[in-house]
Enzyme design. Structure first.
Site, PDB file in Angstrom:
ATOM      1  N   ASP A  13       7.801   0.873  -1.230  1.00 36.09           N
ATOM      2  CA  ASP A  13       7.071   2.393  -1.495  1.00 36.09           C
ATOM      3  C   ASP A  13       7.198   2.827  -0.140  1.00 36.09           C
ATOM      4  O   ASP A  13       7.691   2.147   0.965  1.00 36.09           O
ATOM      5  CB  ASP A  13       5.758   2.193  -1.996  1.00 36.09           C
ATOM      6  CG  ASP A  13       5.007   3.499  -2.351  1.00 36.09           C
ATOM      7  OD1 ASP A  13       5.622   4.423  -2.472  1.00 36.09           O
ATOM      8  OD2 ASP A  13       3.990   3.722  -1.950  1.00 36.09           O
ATOM      9  N   SER A  14       6.776   4.196   0.113  1.00 36.24           N
ATOM     10  CA  SER A  14       6.593   4.956   1.385  1.00 36.24           C
ATOM     11  C   SER A  14       5.660   4.279   2.274  1.00 36.24           C
ATOM     12  O   SER A  14       5.308   4.465   3.213  1.00 36.24           O
ATOM     13  CB  SER A  14       6.607   6.453   1.004  1.00 36.24           C
ATOM     14  OG  SER A  14       5.466   6.791   0.436  1.00 36.24           O
ATOM     15  N   TYR A  45       7.335  10.693   1.495  1.00 35.60           N
ATOM     16  CA  TYR A  45       8.714  10.823   0.866  1.00 35.60           C
ATOM     17  C   TYR A  45       8.694  11.988   0.101  1.00 35.60           C
ATOM     18  O   TYR A  45       9.810  12.744   0.043  1.00 35.60           O
ATOM     19  CB  TYR A  45       8.933   9.506   0.241  1.00 35.60           C
ATOM     20  CG  TYR A  45       9.762   8.548   0.766  1.00 35.60           C
ATOM     21  CD1 TYR A  45       9.448   8.147   2.177  1.00 35.60           C
ATOM     22  CD2 TYR A  45      10.858   7.847   0.213  1.00 35.60           C
ATOM     23  CE1 TYR A  45      10.147   6.983   2.839  1.00 35.60           C
ATOM     24  CE2 TYR A  45      11.488   6.799   0.803  1.00 35.60           C
ATOM     25  CZ  TYR A  45      11.317   6.517   2.077  1.00 35.60           C
ATOM     26  OH  TYR A  45      12.015   5.541   2.693  1.00 35.60           O
ATOM     27  N   GLY A  46       7.697  12.425  -0.594  1.00 34.00           N
ATOM     28  CA  GLY A  46       7.643  13.557  -1.350  1.00 34.00           C
ATOM     29  C   GLY A  46       7.960  14.791  -0.893  1.00 34.00           C
ATOM     30  O   GLY A  46       8.445  15.725  -1.389  1.00 34.00           O
ATOM     31  N   CYS A  76       7.740   3.345  -6.169  1.00 32.99           N
ATOM     32  CA  CYS A  76       7.615   4.986  -5.763  1.00 32.99           C
ATOM     33  C   CYS A  76       8.568   5.844  -6.663  1.00 32.99           C
ATOM     34  O   CYS A  76       9.610   5.503  -6.704  1.00 32.99           O
ATOM     35  CB  CYS A  76       8.320   4.895  -4.335  1.00 32.99           C
ATOM     36  SG  CYS A  76       8.227   6.487  -3.514  1.00 32.99           S
ATOM     37  N   ASN A  77       7.582   6.734  -7.339  1.00 33.32           N
ATOM     38  CA  ASN A  77       8.485   7.499  -8.218  1.00 33.32           C
ATOM     39  C   ASN A  77       9.554   8.592  -7.480  1.00 33.32           C
ATOM     40  O   ASN A  77      10.386   8.841  -8.067  1.00 33.32           O
ATOM     41  CB  ASN A  77       7.411   8.489  -8.744  1.00 33.32           C
ATOM     42  CG  ASN A  77       6.418   7.508  -9.759  1.00 33.32           C
ATOM     43  OD1 ASN A  77       6.417   7.659 -10.913  1.00 33.32           O
ATOM     44  ND2 ASN A  77       5.366   7.039  -9.062  1.00 33.32           N
ATOM     45  N   GLU A 156      -2.962   8.169   1.696  1.00 36.12           N
ATOM     46  CA  GLU A 156      -2.350   7.036   2.845  1.00 36.12           C
ATOM     47  C   GLU A 156      -3.274   7.033   4.009  1.00 36.12           C
ATOM     48  O   GLU A 156      -3.289   6.016   4.493  1.00 36.12           O
ATOM     49  CB  GLU A 156      -0.835   7.581   3.200  1.00 36.12           C
ATOM     50  CG  GLU A 156      -0.357   6.705   4.088  1.00 36.12           C
ATOM     51  CD  GLU A 156       0.318   5.404   3.424  1.00 36.12           C
ATOM     52  OE1 GLU A 156       0.530   5.172   2.180  1.00 36.12           O
ATOM     53  OE2 GLU A 156       0.734   4.540   4.029  1.00 36.12           O
ATOM     54  N   CYS A 185       3.022   9.215  -9.279  1.00 41.41           N
ATOM     55  CA  CYS A 185       3.195   8.902  -7.881  1.00 41.41           C
ATOM     56  C   CYS A 185       2.295   7.597  -7.598  1.00 41.41           C
ATOM     57  O   CYS A 185       0.863   7.809  -8.019  1.00 41.41           O
ATOM     58  CB  CYS A 185       2.760   9.726  -6.999  1.00 41.41           C
ATOM     59  SG  CYS A 185       2.591   9.598  -5.119  1.00 41.41           S
ATOM     60  N   THR A 186       2.713   6.505  -7.266  1.00 37.20           N
ATOM     61  CA  THR A 186       1.792   5.329  -6.987  1.00 37.20           C
ATOM     62  C   THR A 186       0.679   5.536  -6.279  1.00 37.20           C
ATOM     63  O   THR A 186      -0.157   4.840  -6.590  1.00 37.20           O
ATOM     64  CB  THR A 186       2.606   4.206  -6.587  1.00 37.20           C
ATOM     65  OG1 THR A 186       3.531   4.508  -5.445  1.00 37.20           O
ATOM     66  CG2 THR A 186       3.828   3.730  -7.632  1.00 37.20           C
ATOM     67  N   HIS A 187       0.838   6.357  -5.272  1.00 38.62           N
ATOM     68  CA  HIS A 187      -0.393   6.561  -4.500  1.00 38.62           C
ATOM     69  C   HIS A 187      -1.671   7.165  -5.258  1.00 38.62           C
ATOM     70  O   HIS A 187      -2.748   6.733  -4.956  1.00 38.62           O
ATOM     71  CB  HIS A 187      -0.247   7.612  -3.202  1.00 38.62           C
ATOM     72  CG  HIS A 187       0.360   6.994  -2.280  1.00 38.62           C
ATOM     73  ND1 HIS A 187       1.713   6.741  -2.236  1.00 38.62           N
ATOM     74  CD2 HIS A 187      -0.026   6.787  -0.859  1.00 38.62           C
ATOM     75  CE1 HIS A 187       2.233   6.175  -0.875  1.00 38.62           C
ATOM     76  NE2 HIS A 187       1.096   6.241  -0.215  1.00 38.62           N
TER      77      HIS A 187
HETATM   78  N1  DGL Z   1       4.123   6.663  -3.466  1.00 39.32           N
HETATM   79  C1  DGL Z   1       5.285   7.660  -3.900  1.00 39.32           C
HETATM   80  C2  DGL Z   1       5.570   8.076  -5.149  1.00 39.32           C
HETATM   81  O1  DGL Z   1       5.415   7.385  -6.198  1.00 39.32           O
HETATM   82  C3  DGL Z   1       5.358   8.576  -2.728  1.00 39.32           C
HETATM   83  C4  DGL Z   1       4.250   9.120  -1.650  1.00 39.32           C
HETATM   84  C5  DGL Z   1       5.130   9.806  -0.598  1.00 39.32           C
HETATM   85  O2  DGL Z   1       5.612   9.237   0.165  1.00 39.32           O
HETATM   86  O3  DGL Z   1       5.306  11.048  -0.684  1.00 39.32           O
HETATM   87  O4  DGL Z   1       6.037   9.133  -5.413  1.00 39.32           O
END
Ligand code: DGL
Length: 270
Positions: A13-14, A45-46, A76-77, A156, A185-187
């Site tokens: 993931d990020s 990453y978003g 990570c989505n 994060e 988003c897994t976060h």
């Molecule tokens: N956890 C990531 C996801 O599921 C992305 C979070 C990010 O880095 O923006 O999309």
């Protein structure tokens, strides 16, 4: 390349988002050994371009592949919706590839809903991958999606829950009259309780972790790659691409205890 049920599972993931998928893996498949990679240097990453996400995720997937993993889990989505095709192509027939979107999008749980909400990073929303996948299986569904760009970085960075909550409320006020919500988003999986409270339990929160890990377990078993017996002295390894951030370490300790290794891996970009 000599993989066996004893080989580790690579998960990435990020940042901290994928940790909750890894935790669910430990719950449903306690004998599995895993290596986690959080691209903390490049988080979020978003907010990144498709090209950036594709380039970076291939680097991470290759890194984990070289560690002789038997499977890769894209936790990570933003990566799954922008780079899954590329990762699948590169590792076709070499290693099993799992992601956090496909098992959810086809899940029969959607038969019981009429209108669902999706919250996700801008990169995931712009790809339209999730909606397309769900609609392919469930034409009847009305899907409303909104980008929630502030959430992943503040989760994060370990912001106080009170502050996070007011941002969550602002976003969710735009997502009313839905039967269920997808935390795409897994976060955001760290905010399940807060989101449930916002809707007073009247909107169903789809249990992404359980659905995804159930699929991983079934596939590993089908391929005779599930580790059936406990292996000793194998502690999970957590890689980050920047010196390990304080909050990342804290979350790992809370979720996995003290018997873990932390390592930093910096990619040399050309
Ligand atoms: N956890 C990531 C996801 O599921 C992305 C979070 C990010 O880095 O923006 O999309």
């Amino acid at each position: 390349m000599g993989i066996s049920p004893l080989s580790p599972i690579g998960i990435f993931d990020s940042g901290i988002g994928g940790l909750l998928i890894a935790k669910e893996m430990k719950i449903q498949m306690p004998n599995e050994d895993f290596i986690y990679f959080g691209d903390t240097k490049n988080m979020p990453y978003g907010e990144k371009s498709k090209e950036f996400i594709r380039g970076n995720s291939i680097n991470i997937a290759s890194f984990l592949y070289k560690k002789k993993c038997k499977a890769l889990v894209i936790a990570c989505n933003s990566i799954a919706s922008n780079a899954l095709d590329l990762i699948q192509k590169k590792f076709h027939r070499k290693i099993l590839i799992f992601n956090v979107i496909d098992p959810v999008a086809k899940n029969t749980i959607f038969l019981s809903y009429k209108r669902i909400g999706i919250i996700a990073t801008p990169a995931t929303i712009h790809s339209n991958y999730y909606t397309k996948k769900i609609k392919k299986h469930y034409h009847h569904l009305d899907v409303v999606q909104i980008p929630t760009p502030l959430l992943a970085p503040i989760i994060e960075n370990g912001w106080e829950i009170k502050k996070i909550n007011s941002i969550v409320k602002n976003y969710l006020n735009r997502l009313r009259s839905i039967d269920a919500i997808l935390l795409a988003c897994t976060h955001y999986l760290f905010l399940k309780k807060e989101i449930e409270n916002f809707y007073h339990g009247e909107v169903h929160l789809i249990d992404i972790q359980k659905i995804v890990v159930k699929e991983i377990k079934e596939k590993l078993s089908e391929k005779k790659l599930l580790c059936l017996y406990p292996t000793y002295n194998k502690f999970p390894i957590f890689y980050t691409s920047s010196p390990i951030p304080f909050f990342f370490k804290k979350k790992v300790r809370i979720l996995f205890g003290k018997k873990v290794f932390f390592k930093t891996h910096i990619f040399n970009y050309v």
